[in-house]
Design an enzyme around this catalytic site. Structure first.
Site, short mmCIF file in Angstrom:
data_model
loop_
_atom_site.label_atom_id
_atom_site.label_comp_id
_atom_site.label_asym_id
_atom_site.label_seq_id
_atom_site.Cartn_x
_atom_site.Cartn_y
_atom_site.Cartn_z
N HIS A 186 3.18 2.78 -9.10
CA HIS A 186 2.91 1.35 -9.29
C HIS A 186 4.12 0.65 -9.93
CE1 HIS A 186 -1.04 1.94 -7.85
NE2 HIS A 186 -1.55 2.48 -8.93
N ARG A 241 -5.95 -1.93 8.18
CA ARG A 241 -7.13 -2.70 7.80
C ARG A 241 -6.68 -3.97 7.10
NH1 ARG A 241 -8.19 2.32 5.77
NH2 ARG A 241 -7.53 1.67 3.68
N THR A 255 -10.39 -7.43 -5.68
CA THR A 255 -11.65 -7.38 -6.44
C THR A 255 -12.22 -5.95 -6.41
OG1 THR A 255 -12.66 -8.22 -4.41
CG2 THR A 255 -12.34 -9.81 -6.17
N SER A 285 -8.61 -5.24 4.58
CA SER A 285 -9.07 -5.04 3.21
C SER A 285 -9.37 -6.34 2.46
CB SER A 285 -8.05 -4.20 2.42
OG SER A 285 -7.89 -2.94 3.02
N LEU A 290 11.82 -20.08 -3.23
CA LEU A 290 10.73 -19.30 -2.64
C LEU A 290 9.39 -19.66 -3.29
CD1 LEU A 290 9.95 -16.81 -0.76
CD2 LEU A 290 10.05 -15.44 -2.83
N ARG A 312 -11.22 1.56 -9.54
CA ARG A 312 -10.30 2.68 -9.80
C ARG A 312 -10.49 3.18 -11.23
NH1 ARG A 312 -4.74 2.02 -6.46
NH2 ARG A 312 -5.66 1.23 -4.57
N ASP A 352 0.85 -1.20 0.00
CA ASP A 352 0.00 0.00 0.00
C ASP A 352 0.88 1.24 0.00
OD1 ASP A 352 -2.28 1.49 0.03
OD2 ASP A 352 -2.88 0.96 2.06
C1 FPP Z 1 -1.11 0.06 -3.68
O1 FPP Z 1 -0.94 1.42 -3.62
C2 FPP Z 1 -1.32 -0.36 -5.07
C3 FPP Z 1 -2.02 -1.43 -5.46
C4 FPP Z 1 -2.63 -2.35 -4.48
C5 FPP Z 1 -2.24 -1.72 -6.89
C6 FPP Z 1 -1.13 -2.24 -7.74
C7 FPP Z 1 0.06 -2.87 -7.15
C8 FPP Z 1 1.20 -2.92 -7.79
C9 FPP Z 1 1.38 -2.33 -9.14
C10 FPP Z 1 2.33 -3.61 -7.20
C11 FPP Z 1 2.91 -4.51 -8.21
C12 FPP Z 1 2.79 -5.91 -7.94
C13 FPP Z 1 3.09 -6.82 -8.85
C14 FPP Z 1 3.20 -8.23 -8.45
C15 FPP Z 1 3.34 -6.48 -10.26
P1 FPP Z 1 -2.15 2.46 -3.73
O2 FPP Z 1 -2.40 2.78 -5.15
O3 FPP Z 1 -3.33 1.92 -3.00
O4 FPP Z 1 -1.53 3.69 -3.01
P2 FPP Z 1 -2.27 4.88 -2.26
O5 FPP Z 1 -3.06 4.26 -1.14
O6 FPP Z 1 -1.14 5.71 -1.78
O7 FPP Z 1 -3.12 5.57 -3.26
#
Ligand code: FPP
Length: 238
Positions: free
Chosen positions: A34, A191, A63, A193, A128, A68, A17
């Site tokens: 990201h 949380r 889900t 989530s 792993l 977004r 997060d």
């Molecule tokens: C978390 O930050 C972001 C996500 C849960 C979405 C995407 C995750 C990734 C791109 C990580 C990559 C993982 C892999 C395995 C490719 P947020 O967007 O919720 O951040 P914020 O709360 O600061 O807005």
């Protein structure tokens, strides 16, 4: 505490997060966060394995994340495609087994194909165990498990009286994977989530303000030190 004196959790689960906030702090678009978040996942896989973690589960896309903006969802899907692609090489190099948790039927066909190829290609790897949760929601997982179980009851392959926790576990996405010992959530949110609700009944929780792209080995060690300070009580009622 010295690294070698620490008890290393067998299974670490992470709620990634703070990518968006990390990018905002740098005056960069969310998608840059990201991209860097995805790189941080690659780094932490290596670090975790080197210190002795056997199972690592990351929550990459829930889900709920479909809500977004389309542009952001598309960018995350593109990142996931790239990630699955590069994992084919890195998994081979690092002897890593990759499994995807979540409802694969809700993903586009090319992603499902990549997932199947990656899971198949890495299934005998003994390094792993990496689980990536994509289109994952714990309640959705439980509903899917109940549907599959109900079908087996209908087909008389299982009797209602024989259903217990072990049977239930066989219908979950995490079949064969031990429960997490330690959950880490970055960015200060506290949380669950909708993440691994069934599997984390006895997991220790560690929360940190560090934003996901900044999470590194040093931060992982802090989480493990915290874990070492806790008394593990399996089955205790709090
Ligand atoms: C978390 O930050 C972001 C996500 C849960 C979405 C995407 C995750 C990734 C791109 C990580 C990559 C993982 C892999 C395995 C490719 P947020 O967007 O919720 O951040 P914020 O709360 O600061 O807005």
């Amino acid at each position: 505490m010295q690294e070698q004196e620490l008890i290393i959790p067998n299974h670490v689960a992470i709620i990634l997060d703070g990518n968006g906030r990390w990018a905002k702090k740098k005056n960069m678009p969310r998608n840059y966060g990201h991209t860097q978040g995805s790189k941080a996942v690659e780094r932490i896989c290596e670090d975790a394995y080197k210190i002795g973690v056997k199972y690592l589960t990351v929550y990459a896309f829930s889900t709920e994340n479909w809500k977004r903006p389309k542009e952001e969802v598309d960018a995350i899907m593109k990142l996931l495609r790239n990630y699955l692609q590069t994992s084919m090489k890195t998994a081979k190099k690092n002897n890593m087994r990759v499994r995807i948790l979540g409802d694969k039927s809700g993903l586009s066909e090319d992603i499902t194909k990549k997932i199947n190829e990656l899971e198949e290609a890495t299934k005998n790897n003994t390094g792993l165990n990496l689980q990536v949760a994509i289109n994952y929601g714990s309640r959705d997982e439980i509903v899917r498990a109940i549907k599959a179980l109900s079908l087996d009851i209908k087909k008389n392959t299982i009797e209602i009286n024989n259903i217990d926790e072990t049977v239930m576990e066989n219908y979950m996405d995490t079949k064969g994977i031990p429960d997490p010992d330690l959950l880490i959530r970055t960015s200060g949110e506290k949380r669950l989530s909708n993440f691994l609700l069934w599997q984390m009944a006895y997991t220790e929780f560690y929360f940190t303000d560090v934003l996901w792209p900044d999470f590194d080995k040093k931060e992982l060690m802090k989480a493990i030190e915290y874990y070492n300070g806790r008394t593990r009580k399996f089955g205790a009622i709090y």
